[in-house]
Write an enzyme that holds these catalytic residues in place. Structure first.
Site, PDB file in Angstrom:
ATOM      1  N   LYS A   1      11.613  -1.293 -18.444  1.00  0.00           N
ATOM      2  CA  LYS A   1      11.761  -2.228 -17.323  1.00  0.00           C
ATOM      3  C   LYS A   1      10.579  -3.087 -17.046  1.00  0.00           C
ATOM      4  O   LYS A   1       9.548  -2.417 -16.850  1.00  0.00           O
ATOM      5  CB  LYS A   1      12.302  -1.603 -16.174  1.00  0.00           C
TER       6      LYS A   1
ATOM      7  N   ILE B   1      18.422 -10.641 -12.403  1.00  0.00           N
ATOM      8  CA  ILE B   1      17.778  -9.493 -11.589  1.00  0.00           C
ATOM      9  C   ILE B   1      16.608  -9.749 -10.870  1.00  0.00           C
ATOM     10  O   ILE B   1      16.289  -9.269  -9.614  1.00  0.00           O
ATOM     11  CB  ILE B   1      17.424  -8.207 -12.542  1.00  0.00           C
ATOM     12  N   GLY B   2      15.450 -10.405 -11.590  1.00  0.00           N
ATOM     13  CA  GLY B   2      14.413 -10.847 -10.631  1.00  0.00           C
ATOM     14  C   GLY B   2      13.127  -9.740 -10.593  1.00  0.00           C
ATOM     15  O   GLY B   2      12.311  -9.678  -9.726  1.00  0.00           O
ATOM     16  N   LEU B   3      13.222  -9.143 -11.823  1.00  0.00           N
ATOM     17  CA  LEU B   3      12.363  -8.043 -11.983  1.00  0.00           C
ATOM     18  C   LEU B   3      12.125  -6.811 -10.958  1.00  0.00           C
ATOM     19  O   LEU B   3      11.008  -6.565 -10.480  1.00  0.00           O
ATOM     20  CB  LEU B   3      10.884  -8.720 -12.149  1.00  0.00           C
TER      21      LEU B   3
ATOM     22  N   CYS C   1      10.189 -14.165 -18.530  1.00  0.00           N
ATOM     23  CA  CYS C   1      11.358 -13.880 -17.580  1.00  0.00           C
ATOM     24  C   CYS C   1      11.607 -15.367 -16.867  1.00  0.00           C
ATOM     25  O   CYS C   1      10.498 -15.833 -16.257  1.00  0.00           O
ATOM     26  CB  CYS C   1      10.712 -12.939 -16.571  1.00  0.00           C
TER      27      CYS C   1
ATOM     28  N   LYS D   1       6.051 -11.366 -25.614  1.00  0.00           N
ATOM     29  CA  LYS D   1       7.332 -11.913 -25.482  1.00  0.00           C
ATOM     30  C   LYS D   1       7.484 -13.039 -25.348  1.00  0.00           C
ATOM     31  O   LYS D   1       7.468 -13.726 -24.123  1.00  0.00           O
ATOM     32  CB  LYS D   1       8.328 -10.829 -24.661  1.00  0.00           C
TER      33      LYS D   1
ATOM     34  N   GLY E   1      19.255  -5.439 -26.828  1.00  0.00           N
ATOM     35  CA  GLY E   1      19.295  -5.500 -25.439  1.00  0.00           C
ATOM     36  C   GLY E   1      20.710  -5.400 -24.521  1.00  0.00           C
ATOM     37  O   GLY E   1      21.122  -4.594 -24.640  1.00  0.00           O
TER      38      GLY E   1
END
Lengths: 267, 310
Positions: free
Chosen positions: B53, B79-81, B138, B173, B273
């Site tokens: 994560k 989700i917002g990390l 993200c 990424k 994923g």
């Protein structure tokens, strides 16, 4: 405190479950029975499964375990067909195979020392409470079930476990008392050891505002959007007084006074 | 030939430490937790690697609910990390990982260059960690991440900052939400990235017609799943022909056939994923599918990489 159905459970497994039957209970709600020995053997009341649905449904659907058969091989689900996943599921035929993962989540914490309990079911919130009622009766615990629905289109009470005291409510007064099922909780709270509630969020909001319920052992089962059901995606995080928790992994059962309710309005 | 060895890939050929995987199938960040949660439902040691994560310096609570929405052939997430923060990760997870056969790569996310560098310094020398994946992609946080990944210069600066702070192999990424992903890829490769992974999610939204407002609490989210596979595949095809570091392809991979498409497009390895959320054994099924393909076609895995470009 010794508990009958709490503690670390058996890890979930992914398995193929053969459909035994799928029949309407009321308009739009269904009772689905499947053969799933591994899930049935490990399941505790309040736990759920993630069911792969066909058609256009991409994600699995969380369904709470409604009953486990006496023989221990069969589990059933009580669900509403409210979208493409559950619509597809409602068309299941005997002999079909479903891909299910379970049992998941913590389940209800029923104490061995409890002599009498109250179950409060709002609509399809009845689903996991029937399994709990069966286990409680098997352990000689007196069970009161308060069951509320919008109208008299509801689960056939002849299908409920034997030996429970049923208190019926409807919003429109067509069956039992007219009113909300949560209204009966204060009347029971002095005479029962534990209370277990399952239903839509407004029921929990109503209960959380009642001052005379503070400090009582009231357990609720939450429903949120979920993707994985396994605690890895963090889609179902909620705020509790002990920090963030995941409904799929830390729940779905929580203490009523554990949830930060004003953070739940958007769910 | 032993099919286990037949599928092994080196993802950091220019790094002294290297990043050798037994096979090219990697569990993608954000869909596999910290790995240990999945050990009951799939054989995690069968994977090529696990990327944990997305991790930040301080713990993060993430975004408000709802955080996901199902979409045609995929899903949106915002989700917002949400994560435990790097100190808790080191204290609770790295010891578990140190006993595993499967290498674990930590996905790191920051709001500033210094935060990325600090994360890399903090993780240096921690047992159980085989590499870092820099998250500059993200789309669901107010600052940092995708801000850095959307243009070549800032992407290169983050890469340099991390490379200067660690001896671990570094993967960057990339986000598809960039004007020119090939330019970003070239910039991070030039800044010393050992490998490049792509794609993260595509920014998108869904609206509740009853409430007349966005479904997600964050309003927007990242689209993933089979819906994005053709876009991801084309980007992998473009990027892998433009850089000389290994490319890890991902985006909507559900089956070994999907994985093979990315490999033929130029990917040395793949990230799985969203498929894991639907089928926890998706990634291990893909390992088996690739083993079968290589054996049945009597082909060396290396010959498949980029074959569709030739």
């Amino acid at each position: 405190m010794m508990a009958i159905v709490s503690g670390p459970g058996t890890p979930p497994t992914q398995s193929k479950a053969e459909v035994l039957s799928c029949n309407p209970v009321t308009a739009g709600t269904y009772l689905l029975r499947v053969n799933a020995p591994a899930v049935a053997a490990a399941a505790r009341p309040g736990q759920f499964t993630m069911v792969k649905c066909g058609g256009d449904a991409f994600l699995r659907r969380p369904l709470s375990i409604h009953r486990v058969s006496e023989t221990g091989a069969e589990i059933s689900f009580l669900f509403a067909a409210i979208g493409k996943g559950t619509d597809w599921l409602s068309a299941s035929k005997p002999g079909d195979t479903l891909d299910i993962i379970g049992p998941l989540g913590n389940g209800f914490d029923l104490h061995v020392s409890s002599r009498e309990i109250l179950l409060v079911a709002g609509g399809l919130g009845l689903a996991p409470l029937v399994f709990l009622a069966e286990r409680a009766r098997r352990n000689g615990i007196r069970v009161n079930l308060a069951y509320g629905t919008a109208s008299d289109q509801r689960y056939d009470k002849k299908l409920l476990p034997e030996g429970i005291r049923l208190v019926e409510f409807t919003d429109d007064g067509t069956c039992g008392r007219k009113g909300f099922v949560t209204e009966c909780v204060p009347g029971f709270i002095g005479s029962v050891d534990q209370v277990f509630v399952c239903g839509p969020l407004p029921m929990y909001f109503a209960l959380s505002k009642q001052q005379n319920l503070k400090g009582k052992d009231i357990q609720i089962s939450l429903e949120t959007r979920m993707a994985c059901g396994l605690g890895v995606c963090y889609a179902c995080s909620i705020k509790t007084v002990d920090g963030q928790k995941q409904v799929c992994h830390d729940g779905p059962v929580f203490r009523l006074d554990e949830i930060v309710w004003n953070e739940m309005a958007g769910i | 030939m032993d099919t286990i060895n037949a599928l092994s890939v080196q993802l950091a050929p220019h790094n002294p430490r290297g990043l050798l995987l037994h096979n090219p199938v990697i569990a993608a960040s954000g869909t596999f937790g910290y790995g240990d949660e999945m050990s009951g439902v799939c054989d995690i040691q069968r994977l090529g690697a696990i990327i944990c994560k997305g991790t930040t310096l301080a713990p993060r609570e993430g975004n408000k609910q709802p955080r996901i929405a199902e979409t045609p052939s995929g899903m949106l997430n915002a989700i917002g990390l949400q994560n435990m923060g790097v100190e808790a990760l080191i204290a609770t997870k790295s010891k578990i990982w140190a006993g595993w056969r499967v290498p674990v790569i930590v996905n790191i996310a920051g709001e500033s260059l210094e935060e990325y560098a600090e994360l890399a310094r903090t993780l240096e020398g921690v047992p159980g960690i085989s590499g870092l994946e820099i998250n500059i992609s993200c789309p669901n946080v107010a600052s940092g991440c995708m801000e850095f990944g959307a243009n070549p210069d800032s992407a290169a600066r983050v890469t340099s900052a991390v490379k200067n702070a660690t001896s671990l192999p570094v993967i960057v990424k990339l986000t598809p939400n960039a004007c020119d992903i090939v330019a970003v890829a070239k910039a991070v490769a030039g800044a010393g990235s050992d490998a490049i992974s792509l794609i993260n999610t595509l920014k998108g939204m869904a609206i509740d017609t009853k409430k007349r407002k966005p479904i997600l609490g964050n309003k927007t989210g990242g689209l993933s799943g089979p819906a994005i596979k053709p876009i991801a595949l084309y980007m992998v095809y473009q990027v892998s022909s433009a850089v000389d570091v290994p490319v890890i392809g991902g985006g909507g991979i559900m089956t070994s056939q999907d994985a093979l498409e990315f490999i033929l497009a130029g990917a040395t390895a793949v990230e799985v994923g969203t498929a894991t959320l639907v089928n926890p054994a998706a990634a291990t099924d893909i390992v088996e599918g690739l083993e079968s393909y290589v054996a049945a076609n009597n082909v060396k895995f290396a010959e498949l990489i980029g074959a569709a470009q030739r």
